[in-house]
Design a protein around this motif. Structure first.
Motif, PDB file in Angstrom:
ATOM      1  N   ASP A 163       0.830  -1.208   0.000  1.00  0.00           N
ATOM      2  CA  ASP A 163       0.000   0.000   0.000  1.00  0.00           C
ATOM      3  C   ASP A 163       0.864   1.258   0.000  1.00  0.00           C
ATOM      4  O   ASP A 163       0.536   2.258  -0.653  1.00  0.00           O
ATOM      5  N   LEU A 164       1.955   1.232   0.736  1.00  0.00           N
ATOM      6  CA  LEU A 164       2.857   2.378   0.794  1.00  0.00           C
ATOM      7  C   LEU A 164       3.638   2.557  -0.509  1.00  0.00           C
ATOM      8  O   LEU A 164       4.010   3.671  -0.877  1.00  0.00           O
ATOM      9  N   PHE A 165       3.899   1.444  -1.190  1.00  0.00           N
ATOM     10  CA  PHE A 165       4.795   1.480  -2.349  1.00  0.00           C
ATOM     11  C   PHE A 165       4.072   1.708  -3.667  1.00  0.00           C
ATOM     12  O   PHE A 165       4.517   2.506  -4.499  1.00  0.00           O
ATOM     13  N   LEU A 166       2.964   1.029  -3.878  1.00  0.00           N
ATOM     14  CA  LEU A 166       2.276   1.087  -5.159  1.00  0.00           C
ATOM     15  C   LEU A 166       1.270   2.233  -5.227  1.00  0.00           C
ATOM     16  O   LEU A 166       0.818   2.734  -4.200  1.00  0.00           O
ATOM     17  N   ASP A 167       0.929   2.613  -6.444  1.00  0.00           N
ATOM     18  CA  ASP A 167      -0.185   3.553  -6.639  1.00  0.00           C
ATOM     19  C   ASP A 167      -1.478   2.910  -6.133  1.00  0.00           C
ATOM     20  O   ASP A 167      -1.607   1.675  -6.156  1.00  0.00           O
ATOM     21  N   PRO A 168      -2.452   3.721  -5.703  1.00  0.00           N
ATOM     22  CA  PRO A 168      -3.705   3.150  -5.195  1.00  0.00           C
ATOM     23  C   PRO A 168      -4.424   2.252  -6.195  1.00  0.00           C
ATOM     24  O   PRO A 168      -5.059   1.265  -5.813  1.00  0.00           O
ATOM     25  N   SER A 169      -4.316   2.574  -7.468  1.00  0.00           N
ATOM     26  CA  SER A 169      -4.943   1.748  -8.497  1.00  0.00           C
ATOM     27  C   SER A 169      -4.198   1.993  -9.821  1.00  0.00           C
ATOM     28  O   SER A 169      -3.503   2.995  -9.972  1.00  0.00           O
ATOM     29  N   PRO A 170      -4.289   1.053 -10.772  1.00  0.00           N
ATOM     30  CA  PRO A 170      -4.995  -0.230 -10.680  1.00  0.00           C
ATOM     31  C   PRO A 170      -4.147  -1.264  -9.946  1.00  0.00           C
ATOM     32  O   PRO A 170      -2.923  -1.145  -9.896  1.00  0.00           O
ATOM     33  N   ARG A 171      -4.794  -2.272  -9.408  1.00  0.00           N
ATOM     34  CA  ARG A 171      -4.088  -3.370  -8.739  1.00  0.00           C
ATOM     35  C   ARG A 171      -4.808  -4.687  -9.020  1.00  0.00           C
ATOM     36  O   ARG A 171      -6.034  -4.738  -9.036  1.00  0.00           O
ATOM     37  N   GLU A 172      -4.013  -5.729  -9.209  1.00  0.00           N
ATOM     38  CA  GLU A 172      -4.566  -7.068  -9.415  1.00  0.00           C
ATOM     39  C   GLU A 172      -3.649  -8.063  -8.708  1.00  0.00           C
ATOM     40  O   GLU A 172      -2.456  -8.164  -9.021  1.00  0.00           O
ATOM     41  N   GLU A 173      -4.193  -8.786  -7.728  1.00  0.00           N
ATOM     42  CA  GLU A 173      -3.380  -9.746  -6.988  1.00  0.00           C
ATOM     43  C   GLU A 173      -3.155 -10.999  -7.827  1.00  0.00           C
ATOM     44  O   GLU A 173      -4.061 -11.491  -8.498  1.00  0.00           O
ATOM     45  N   ILE A 174      -1.940 -11.521  -7.758  1.00  0.00           N
ATOM     46  CA  ILE A 174      -1.547 -12.699  -8.532  1.00  0.00           C
ATOM     47  C   ILE A 174      -1.457 -13.918  -7.614  1.00  0.00           C
ATOM     48  O   ILE A 174      -0.807 -13.879  -6.566  1.00  0.00           O
ATOM     49  N   GLY A 175      -2.098 -14.996  -8.001  1.00  0.00           N
ATOM     50  CA  GLY A 175      -2.024 -16.246  -7.238  1.00  0.00           C
ATOM     51  C   GLY A 175      -2.736 -16.208  -5.910  1.00  0.00           C
ATOM     52  O   GLY A 175      -2.406 -16.982  -5.010  1.00  0.00           O
ATOM     53  N   ALA A 176      -3.728 -15.349  -5.770  1.00  0.00           N
ATOM     54  CA  ALA A 176      -4.405 -15.176  -4.480  1.00  0.00           C
ATOM     55  C   ALA A 176      -5.145 -16.430  -4.034  1.00  0.00           C
ATOM     56  O   ALA A 176      -5.327 -16.667  -2.835  1.00  0.00           O
ATOM     57  N   THR A 177      -5.571 -17.253  -4.977  1.00  0.00           N
ATOM     58  CA  THR A 177      -6.363 -18.439  -4.624  1.00  0.00           C
ATOM     59  C   THR A 177      -5.501 -19.626  -4.195  1.00  0.00           C
ATOM     60  O   THR A 177      -6.019 -20.616  -3.673  1.00  0.00           O
ATOM     61  N   LEU A 178      -4.196 -19.545  -4.411  1.00  0.00           N
ATOM     62  CA  LEU A 178      -3.314 -20.653  -4.048  1.00  0.00           C
ATOM     63  C   LEU A 178      -3.191 -20.766  -2.528  1.00  0.00           C
ATOM     64  O   LEU A 178      -3.002 -19.772  -1.837  1.00  0.00           O
ATOM     65  N   ALA A 179      -3.281 -21.990  -2.025  1.00  0.00           N
ATOM     66  CA  ALA A 179      -3.165 -22.227  -0.585  1.00  0.00           C
ATOM     67  C   ALA A 179      -2.268 -23.440  -0.340  1.00  0.00           C
ATOM     68  O   ALA A 179      -2.261 -24.389  -1.135  1.00  0.00           O
ATOM     69  N   PRO A 180      -1.491 -23.443   0.736  1.00  0.00           N
ATOM     70  CA  PRO A 180      -0.571 -24.557   1.016  1.00  0.00           C
ATOM     71  C   PRO A 180      -1.296 -25.841   1.390  1.00  0.00           C
ATOM     72  O   PRO A 180      -2.390 -25.814   1.958  1.00  0.00           O
ATOM     73  N   VAL A 181      -0.646 -26.972   1.087  1.00  0.00           N
ATOM     74  CA  VAL A 181      -1.186 -28.296   1.384  1.00  0.00           C
ATOM     75  C   VAL A 181      -0.144 -29.085   2.169  1.00  0.00           C
ATOM     76  O   VAL A 181       1.051 -29.030   1.864  1.00  0.00           O
ATOM     77  N   ASP A 182      -0.589 -29.821   3.174  1.00  0.00           N
ATOM     78  CA  ASP A 182       0.321 -30.625   4.004  1.00  0.00           C
ATOM     79  C   ASP A 182       0.580 -31.965   3.327  1.00  0.00           C
ATOM     80  O   ASP A 182       0.090 -33.022   3.757  1.00  0.00           O
ATOM     81  N   VAL A 183       1.393 -31.947   2.283  1.00  0.00           N
ATOM     82  CA  VAL A 183       1.661 -33.160   1.502  1.00  0.00           C
ATOM     83  C   VAL A 183       2.392 -34.216   2.337  1.00  0.00           C
ATOM     84  O   VAL A 183       2.115 -35.414   2.230  1.00  0.00           O
TER      85      VAL A 183
END
Length: 263
Positions: A30-50
């Protein structure tokens, strides 16, 4: 006595002694980037206890605790946004998530960020804050060192700038891979940076170590990093550097008539 509003307005830097306090990943972006536009990458990825790993707690339990504590699914946030209207991808580690450790999801999110940079020919900036590879994922975590380094090598082949910012602390496998293979390596003041702990090194080499040898100032003096930049200046300084590096990259590509490597 310091007032929280004063600290907040000063980007979590002490106005009395200039101590740089730790930031969450999203606050950092938030401090570094412009307020917009923004798109999060890989937000749906979650760790698995393989590995079904268990020490004093099950890995699944540690993940749930970290997710509840931080509100994040894993220890890195990767964002496609803009810096002073220049399109970039920025990554920030969340140290409060199991010590910012790098597991499979962290490595995959980082590589997906690199892939966006390759597709759109835009720069990459990463803010590291990590204890290293995540032991609960074993070799799967260690593999992320080579995986991220290989992705950054492709970035270099295409002449796309990569700037690494070392924040407190940056250690272990992250320090030995993606954090230290950038075109420009920046340290925040007095950030702890190193591969392993000072006590472990002292016990191994059996010698007295120099005072502050794992701090940004020592690394700068010995040529391990390029510069130290205060947090309040990072946005302006990195923006100026990326403009210069991007122009040089485009000039080199134009001169050769291809996407030849410049860095």
């Amino acid at each position: 006595m310091l007032y929280s509003a004063e600290i907040e307005n000063n980007q979590s830097v002490c106005p009395k002694c200039n101590h740089h306090m730790r930031l969450t990943a999203r606050r950092r972006l938030d401090l570094f980037l412009d307020p917009s536009p923004r798109e999060e990458i890989g937000a749906t990825l979650a760790p698995v206890d393989v590995l079904k790993f268990r020490d004093m707690k099950r890995y699944k339990e540690r993940l749930l605790e970290a997710q509840k504590k931080t509100g994040e699914r894993d220890a890195i946030v990767v964002m496609h946004g803009a810096l002073k209207e220049m399109p970039i991808v920025a990554c920030a580690f969340e140290f409060n998530f199991i010590g910012g450790s790098m597991g499979s999801v962290v490595g995959e999110r980082f590589v997906r960020g690199v892939n966006v940079c390759l597709e759109r020919h835009i720069p990459l900036v990463c803010f590291s804050a990590s204890g290293g590879a995540r032991m609960q994922e074993g070799l799967l975590a260690l593999l992320q060192m080579s995986k991220t380094a290989a992705a950054l090598a492709r970035l270099g082949e295409h002449g796309i700038p990569y700037i690494s910012v070392l924040t407190d602390p940056t250690t272990g496998g992250v320090a030995a891979s993606l954090a230290m293979v950038a075109d420009v390596i920046i340290g925040e003041p007095k950030a702890l940076v190193g591969f392993t702990g000072a006590r472990v090194i002292a016990q191994t080499v059996r010698e007295k170590l120099p005072e502050g040898f794992q701090r940004s100032e020592f690394l700068l003096t010995h040529g391990a990093i390029d510069m130290i930049v205060e947090r309040r200046e990072l946005r302006d300084r990195i923006s100026a550097m990326l403009e210069m590096l991007t122009r040089k990259s485009e000039s080199a590509a134009g001169a050769s008539g291809s996407n030849a490597s410049y860095f």
